[in-house]
Design an enzyme around this catalytic site. Sequence first.
Site, PDB file in Angstrom:
ATOM      1  N   ALA A   1     -29.115  18.115  -3.680  1.00  0.00           N
ATOM      2  CA  ALA A   1     -29.783  19.052  -4.588  1.00  0.00           C
ATOM      3  C   ALA A   1     -31.111  19.491  -3.983  1.00  0.00           C
ATOM      4  O   ALA A   1     -31.644  18.835  -3.094  1.00  0.00           O
ATOM      5  CB  ALA A   1     -30.021  18.371  -5.933  1.00  0.00           C
TER       6      ALA A   1
ATOM      7  N   LEU B   1     -18.610  26.986  12.886  1.00  0.00           N
ATOM      8  CA  LEU B   1     -19.784  26.246  13.368  1.00  0.00           C
ATOM      9  C   LEU B   1     -20.979  26.394  12.433  1.00  0.00           C
ATOM     10  O   LEU B   1     -21.136  27.386  11.730  1.00  0.00           O
ATOM     11  CB  LEU B   1     -20.165  26.684  14.786  1.00  0.00           C
ATOM     12  CG  LEU B   1     -20.648  28.109  15.068  1.00  0.00           C
ATOM     13  CD1 LEU B   1     -22.094  28.329  14.690  1.00  0.00           C
ATOM     14  CD2 LEU B   1     -20.469  28.408  16.551  1.00  0.00           C
ATOM     15  N   ARG B   2     -21.805  25.341  12.446  1.00  0.00           N
ATOM     16  CA  ARG B   2     -23.054  25.356  11.672  1.00  0.00           C
ATOM     17  C   ARG B   2     -24.208  25.589  12.618  1.00  0.00           C
ATOM     18  O   ARG B   2     -24.231  24.999  13.713  1.00  0.00           O
ATOM     19  CB  ARG B   2     -23.286  23.990  10.994  1.00  0.00           C
ATOM     20  CG  ARG B   2     -22.267  23.590   9.975  1.00  0.00           C
ATOM     21  CD  ARG B   2     -22.312  22.077   9.772  1.00  0.00           C
ATOM     22  NE  ARG B   2     -21.995  21.367  11.006  1.00  0.00           N
ATOM     23  CZ  ARG B   2     -22.204  20.065  11.215  1.00  0.00           C
ATOM     24  NH1 ARG B   2     -22.755  19.320  10.280  1.00  0.00           N
ATOM     25  NH2 ARG B   2     -21.882  19.495  12.366  1.00  0.00           N
TER      26      ARG B   2
ATOM     27  N   LYS C   1     -24.310  35.750   1.918  1.00  0.00           N
ATOM     28  CA  LYS C   1     -23.628  37.037   2.098  1.00  0.00           C
ATOM     29  C   LYS C   1     -22.101  36.869   2.042  1.00  0.00           C
ATOM     30  O   LYS C   1     -21.397  37.766   1.581  1.00  0.00           O
ATOM     31  CB  LYS C   1     -24.046  37.729   3.388  1.00  0.00           C
ATOM     32  CG  LYS C   1     -23.509  37.115   4.652  1.00  0.00           C
ATOM     33  CD  LYS C   1     -22.935  38.138   5.616  1.00  0.00           C
ATOM     34  CE  LYS C   1     -22.615  37.499   6.956  1.00  0.00           C
ATOM     35  NZ  LYS C   1     -21.251  37.297   7.275  1.00  0.00           N
TER      36      LYS C   1
ATOM     37  N   LYS D   1     -32.870  26.101   7.096  1.00  0.00           N
ATOM     38  CA  LYS D   1     -32.527  24.676   7.167  1.00  0.00           C
ATOM     39  C   LYS D   1     -33.155  24.128   8.441  1.00  0.00           C
ATOM     40  O   LYS D   1     -33.565  24.902   9.319  1.00  0.00           O
ATOM     41  CB  LYS D   1     -31.016  24.471   7.156  1.00  0.00           C
ATOM     42  CG  LYS D   1     -30.296  24.981   8.392  1.00  0.00           C
ATOM     43  CD  LYS D   1     -28.831  24.593   8.323  1.00  0.00           C
ATOM     44  CE  LYS D   1     -28.108  24.910   9.605  1.00  0.00           C
ATOM     45  NZ  LYS D   1     -26.706  24.536   9.572  1.00  0.00           N
TER      46      LYS D   1
ATOM     47  N   GLY E   1     -29.330  29.078   1.770  1.00  0.00           N
ATOM     48  CA  GLY E   1     -29.719  30.387   2.286  1.00  0.00           C
ATOM     49  C   GLY E   1     -29.042  30.581   3.615  1.00  0.00           C
ATOM     50  O   GLY E   1     -28.005  29.982   3.884  1.00  0.00           O
TER      51      GLY E   1
ATOM     52  N   GLU F   1     -14.460  31.116  12.863  1.00  0.00           N
ATOM     53  CA  GLU F   1     -15.377  30.118  13.415  1.00  0.00           C
ATOM     54  C   GLU F   1     -16.017  29.345  12.270  1.00  0.00           C
ATOM     55  O   GLU F   1     -16.398  29.928  11.270  1.00  0.00           O
ATOM     56  CB  GLU F   1     -16.457  30.877  14.201  1.00  0.00           C
ATOM     57  CG  GLU F   1     -17.462  30.015  14.871  1.00  0.00           C
ATOM     58  CD  GLU F   1     -16.807  28.986  15.772  1.00  0.00           C
ATOM     59  OE1 GLU F   1     -16.096  29.397  16.700  1.00  0.00           O
ATOM     60  OE2 GLU F   1     -16.983  27.780  15.517  1.00  0.00           O
TER      61      GLU F   1
ATOM     62  N   CYS G   1     -25.107  33.182   6.337  1.00  0.00           N
ATOM     63  CA  CYS G   1     -23.661  33.057   6.079  1.00  0.00           C
ATOM     64  C   CYS G   1     -23.321  32.860   4.605  1.00  0.00           C
ATOM     65  O   CYS G   1     -22.736  33.744   3.982  1.00  0.00           O
ATOM     66  CB  CYS G   1     -23.089  31.918   6.902  1.00  0.00           C
ATOM     67  SG  CYS G   1     -23.381  32.137   8.669  1.00  0.00           S
TER      68      CYS G   1
ATOM     69  N   THR H   1     -16.888  36.731  10.584  1.00  0.00           N
ATOM     70  CA  THR H   1     -16.384  36.555   9.207  1.00  0.00           C
ATOM     71  C   THR H   1     -16.175  37.928   8.584  1.00  0.00           C
ATOM     72  O   THR H   1     -17.119  38.708   8.478  1.00  0.00           O
ATOM     73  CB  THR H   1     -17.399  35.736   8.392  1.00  0.00           C
ATOM     74  OG1 THR H   1     -17.622  34.513   9.070  1.00  0.00           O
ATOM     75  CG2 THR H   1     -16.898  35.470   6.981  1.00  0.00           C
TER      76      THR H   1
END
Length: 434
Positions: free
Chosen positions: A257, A153-154, A268, A328, A262, A151, A265, A122
């Site tokens: 919620a 992707l997660r 920033k 996460k 965070g 890209e 990705c 990115t």
Amino acid sequence: MKIVVVGLGYLGATHAACMAELGHDVLGLETDVTRLEALRAGRVPFYEPELEVLLQSTLESGKLRVTQSYQEAADWGDAFFIAVGTPQRKGEYAADLRYVESVIEELVPLIQRDCVIFGKSTVPVGTCARLADRAAELAKDVVVEVAWNPEFLREGHAVQDTLRPDRLVLGTDAEGGLAVVYAQTIYKSLLESGIPFLVMDCASAELVKVAANAFLATKISFINAIAEVSEAAGADVNRIAEAIGYDERIGNKFLKAGIGFGGGCLPKDIRAFMARAGELGAAEALGFLREVDNINMRRRNRVVDIAKKSCRGSLLNKKIAVLGAAFKPNSDDVRDSPALNIAGQMQLQGSTVVVYDPKAMENSKRLFPTLEYASSVADACDNADLVMVLTEWGEFTEIDPIRLREVVREATVVDGRFCLDRDRWVSAGWTYHA
Ligand code: UGA
């Protein structure tokens, strides 16, 4: 087509293994020796479901190899993917592009046949064009095209997102060049399965990526702003999210919620996007992203306030169990993790904070060595004055509140991710805050 992937972190290791899985011959280039050796031995040095199995099978079949040598990569490859990091610069909003730039500087002078370099990292808009100019200067009697193939992707779903993406985006400014044909060859099986393929100029492709992440961040902060108002009004933000989500124009995803976003990705990327817009004289257009960022950071303070209130106004000498450290679930990534930020704030206010996370313990200890760490939920909660659930791991949503009650000092829980069954906890005798 012989594919080289430069940088074998989350993005690169996943891309390399997935391209090998699609049937290509792939060479992964990584300069960090520890990481390289782990990968060569079939070990993924971070937690990403499905990736290790894929890495091992593609290494075994010989479709994937890894190297530390730019020379070997340059001699071998037809198509090169740049997948190195673009972190936030220290003390600034802008992205640090030194790793991307150094790939061009090291690789291009060694290339001896026409090829395409696809950027995946990115980057701020304008980077691809600048790198293309630099590549043209460095190339020795060959054409080295630079194109952008962002890209989406997660983490936690990286393999599936790469093998079955929502869309493929290609940015190229080289009219009649090689990039489109190469990309069509590389992604042939994905395109045949009907995945949309969008070809555009480089600047647009770069902006697609940051615009997508900015939109996702905005959606999360939007619902968190509604959460703030809901709290003030005594309303239930989850019912509101559910109801507005039925409107297809709004959709129900990314409307959860809680303590906010965070990771490596979204935070920033929105900051780098604002910085770049400023350089382009378009700062005003992205002014709202500052508020998106503010709302997000406010969530972290808000949950500390809730914790404090539930400890009768002071966190001093309280023992707090923090369940969750990763930014996460299904990830061991703690970069800009709301959970650890909150744990750190609580410690600064005088409490003893004991953290437990199913996968992110090592990374957390490296980043926050002064917090205490436990090896299980029960250990972390032993004699706790307050339990805080800050990452919605399945292990935490499945906790039996009746049994956990036996180990804590005070049966009070703060659910930072709205992931617990409130009624179950309340009927087990817990005071529940969210
Ligand atoms: C994000 C994007 O979702 C990917 O599409 C993108 O490719 C990636 O960044 C990237 O730029 O490489 P990721 O950082 O893996 O992916 O994480 P997300 O799943 O987007 O979650 C980001 C944060 O938002 C997490 O902390 C999560 O807990 C939080 N979140 C997510 C919420 O607070 N509420 C939600 O409804 C959804």
